[in-house]
Design a protein around this motif. Structure first.
Motif, PDB file in Angstrom:
ATOM      1  N   ILE A   9       0.827  -1.215   0.000  1.00 12.00           N
ATOM      2  CA  ILE A   9       0.000   0.000   0.000  1.00 12.00           C
ATOM      3  C   ILE A   9       0.863   1.268   0.000  1.00 12.00           C
ATOM      4  N   PRO A  10       1.899   1.381   0.866  1.00 12.06           N
ATOM      5  CA  PRO A  10       2.755   2.583   0.793  1.00 12.06           C
ATOM      6  C   PRO A  10       3.415   2.744  -0.579  1.00 12.06           C
ATOM      7  N   LEU A  11       3.894   1.637  -1.156  1.00 10.54           N
ATOM      8  CA  LEU A  11       4.521   1.715  -2.479  1.00 10.54           C
ATOM      9  C   LEU A  11       3.495   2.075  -3.550  1.00 10.54           C
ATOM     10  N   GLN A  12       2.277   1.571  -3.387  1.00 10.40           N
ATOM     11  CA  GLN A  12       1.207   1.892  -4.332  1.00 10.40           C
ATOM     12  C   GLN A  12       0.895   3.382  -4.297  1.00 10.40           C
ATOM     13  N   ASN A  13       0.764   3.942  -3.097  1.00 13.38           N
ATOM     14  CA  ASN A  13       0.493   5.383  -2.959  1.00 13.38           C
ATOM     15  C   ASN A  13       1.646   6.217  -3.520  1.00 13.38           C
ATOM     16  N   LEU A  14       2.861   5.749  -3.283  1.00 12.15           N
ATOM     17  CA  LEU A  14       4.035   6.458  -3.803  1.00 12.15           C
ATOM     18  C   LEU A  14       4.075   6.413  -5.323  1.00 12.15           C
ATOM     19  N   SER A  15       3.675   5.276  -5.898  1.00 14.39           N
ATOM     20  CA  SER A  15       3.652   5.133  -7.360  1.00 14.39           C
ATOM     21  C   SER A  15       2.605   6.050  -7.979  1.00 14.39           C
ATOM     22  N   VAL A  16       1.446   6.186  -7.322  1.00 10.77           N
ATOM     23  CA  VAL A  16       0.400   7.087  -7.823  1.00 10.77           C
ATOM     24  C   VAL A  16       0.917   8.526  -7.849  1.00 10.77           C
ATOM     25  N   PHE A  17       1.561   8.950  -6.756  1.00  4.09           N
ATOM     26  CA  PHE A  17       2.102  10.314  -6.679  1.00  4.09           C
ATOM     27  C   PHE A  17       3.190  10.523  -7.718  1.00  4.09           C
ATOM     28  N   ALA A  18       4.083   9.532  -7.879  1.00  2.00           N
ATOM     29  CA  ALA A  18       5.187   9.663  -8.836  1.00  2.00           C
ATOM     30  C   ALA A  18       4.666   9.715 -10.265  1.00  2.00           C
ATOM     31  N   ALA A  19       3.667   8.855 -10.572  1.00  2.00           N
ATOM     32  CA  ALA A  19       3.104   8.849 -11.925  1.00  2.00           C
ATOM     33  C   ALA A  19       2.440  10.178 -12.239  1.00  2.00           C
ATOM     34  N   GLN A  20       1.729  10.727 -11.266  1.00  2.00           N
ATOM     35  CA  GLN A  20       1.075  12.026 -11.459  1.00  2.00           C
ATOM     36  C   GLN A  20       2.118  13.120 -11.710  1.00  2.00           C
TER      37      GLN A  20
ATOM     38  N   LEU B 265      12.500   1.617  -7.652  1.00  2.00           N
ATOM     39  CA  LEU B 265      11.318   2.480  -7.591  1.00  2.00           C
ATOM     40  C   LEU B 265      11.174   3.294  -8.870  1.00  2.00           C
ATOM     41  N   LEU B 266      12.280   3.843  -9.336  1.00  2.00           N
ATOM     42  CA  LEU B 266      12.242   4.669 -10.547  1.00  2.00           C
ATOM     43  C   LEU B 266      11.838   3.837 -11.763  1.00  2.00           C
ATOM     44  N   THR B 267      12.308   2.584 -11.813  1.00  2.00           N
ATOM     45  CA  THR B 267      11.926   1.681 -12.909  1.00  2.00           C
ATOM     46  C   THR B 267      10.418   1.507 -12.968  1.00  2.00           C
ATOM     47  N   ASN B 268       9.803   1.297 -11.817  1.00  2.00           N
ATOM     48  CA  ASN B 268       8.355   1.097 -11.775  1.00  2.00           C
ATOM     49  C   ASN B 268       7.605   2.366 -12.162  1.00  2.00           C
ATOM     50  N   TRP B 269       8.089   3.520 -11.711  1.00  2.00           N
ATOM     51  CA  TRP B 269       7.425   4.783 -12.048  1.00  2.00           C
ATOM     52  C   TRP B 269       7.504   5.059 -13.549  1.00  2.00           C
TER      53      TRP B 269
END
Length: 462
Positions: free
Chosen positions: A146-157, A226-230
């Protein structure tokens, strides 16, 4: 003839500590088959932990490296600190398995393995690190989803802000003119993070001697994962926009991320080689042909270790089998509950249903808080939920019907509405050896609403 005898003796002494560690590993596994069964189900058989098959081989190799360097030495006498750590680990395993707290008994069995190795061998950082490498096999990393999911949403935005594509983000959903993307749990980047941690830890163990370079290398590995996923998420959104959501990547994008991650992995190794050359380090595995382990294990330590492991065994106190989903034929409205041993039907009518589920005391998966249990009957929707000290009240709806579900967890005649408070109480009761649990489930149809529906039905029939 003498040369062959000497070589045979060297081979024996060189490999015997690794063989003993393998024996300890197998012994702990056999004495805790129920826990091994859960590890197989939630680790080896889970795509997120597909690397789990490699972990035992890597751990064996790490101990082989340590042994070749002459750093794997048997204890000559019993160490008091090591003994205390082993006894505490065994007791914690007994408590956590009795309380059926999955996350805790997975971590505790790793602690028991580490303390067993330290009990038999002289402790050092490398031995502890090698034994702790099993952490990458344990399915405990899901708490980061969940924390990584929220971080991915913010990074993608943030990354999409550098493009000309109109983007609207609502919770985990990313809206663009061509469609909607959901950044679900599988898009959190946990797989890349685990891979980076496992690779960087192994590389650091073999090539680095300083904490500074180890910390730098692992930090770069984490940031890169993390950057790879974003970048993967942003690229998929852009591709979806350009192709009007018709690209094959919209339905099958699992491999797409690895195409981005693999080049990063090569760059990571190159960076690691630069750090290793900078500190004039060489792989530990190739250094130490002359450092051989020549002492022998202490038999008393082995006997004490076996007795302590035997007392903490979950195989002797619990079953390795699981029961299927519990269903009642004559009850129309009921929850989805797994692994209950028996079910008591207190009330069963069209207006009210009251059930009490009893759970086995000798099965790790038989518990009211099993993650697949669902208190909501099929085809009903949740309107609200209120959790109090002794129960949780859930308002549900289905078409014109409304109803109320009341749920309580019970242990030692104490009822709880919160699953977290119930788990805490289970730990307290486990200290006393008590583990019998129940689940109280009640369905109450809104009578006023039911009467209105019946009245409406009668008018239509007339």
């Amino acid at each position: 003839m003498n040369i062959k005898k000497i070589n045979s003796n060297i081979f024996k002494h060189n490999f015997s500590p690794v063989i003993l560690i393998l024996a300890i590993t197998i012994l702990i596994a056999l004495l805790n088959i129920p826990i091994m069964q859960t590890l197989w189900r939630y680790s080896f058989d889970d795509g997120t932990y597909s690397h789990a098959y490699l972990i035992p081989l890597i751990v064996a190799y790490l101990f082989y490296v340590i042994n070749n360097n002459g750093e794997l030495k048997y204890r000559e006498t019993i160490s008091l600190p090591a003994s205390v750590l082993l006894i505490i680990s065994a007791y914690i395993l007994f408590v956590t398995s009795t309380a059926q707290i999955s996350l805790l008994y997975w971590l505790t069995i790793l602690l028991l393995f580490c303390s067993s190795i330290i009990f038999v061998f002289n402790a050092n950082i490398k031995i502890a690190a090698a034994a702790s490498y099993f952490i990458f096999l344990l399915p405990v990393w899901g708490i980061l989803t969940i924390p990584l999911q929220n971080l991915s949403v913010f990074a993608a935005q943030t990354l999409m802000g550098f493009t000309t594509i109109p983007v609207f983000v609502e919770e985990q959903f990313v809206h663009i003119p061509s469609g909607v993307f959901e950044i679900a749990g599988g898009c959190s980047g946990l797989r890349y993070l685990l891979t980076s941690l496992a690779i960087s830890t192994l590389f650091s163990f073999l090539y680095f001697r300083t904490i500074k370079n180890t910390a730098i290398f692992i930090s770069v590995a984490i940031l890169g994962a993390l950057l790879t996923n974003w970048l993967r998420i942003s690229a998929l959104i852009i591709i979806g926009h350009q192709t009007e959501m018709t690209s094959d990547l919209m339905t099958d994008h699992n491999m797409f991320g690895w195409y981005i991650y693999i080049p990063f992995m090569f760059l990571l190794f190159k960076f690691g080689g630069y750090l290793a050359d900078k500190e004039n380090n060489k792989p530990i595995a190739s250094d130490s042909s002359a450092k051989l382990q020549l002492n022998t294990p202490n038999g008393q330590l082995g006997v004490v270790l076996f007795i302590i492991l035997l007392f903490s065994s979950t195989s002797l106190q619990m079953s390795a089998t699981t029961e299927p989903e519990t269903k009642l034929k004559n009850v129309l409205v009921q929850p989805i509950i797994y692994h209950a041993s028996t079910v008591e039907v207190i009330t069963n009518s069209s207006i009210k249903t009251q059930l009490i589920y009893n759970f086995s005391e000798s099965n790790l998966e038989s518990k009211p808080t099993f993650y697949e249990n669902n208190f909501i009957p099929k085809n009903w929707l949740v309107v609200s939920k209120v959790i109090s000290n002794e129960e949780q009240v859930i308002k549900i709806t289905k078409g014109l019907k409304t109803a109320t579900i009341t749920v309580s967890y019970e242990i030692s005649e104490l009822k709880f509405g919160s699953s977290s408070r119930f788990k805490l109480e289970r730990l307290k009761q486990a200290l006393l050896g008590k583990r019998k649990t129940k689940l109280h489930w009640q369905f109450q149809l809104n009578t006023i609403n039911a009467q209105a529906i019946n009245s409406h039905t009668k008018k239509v029939l007339l």
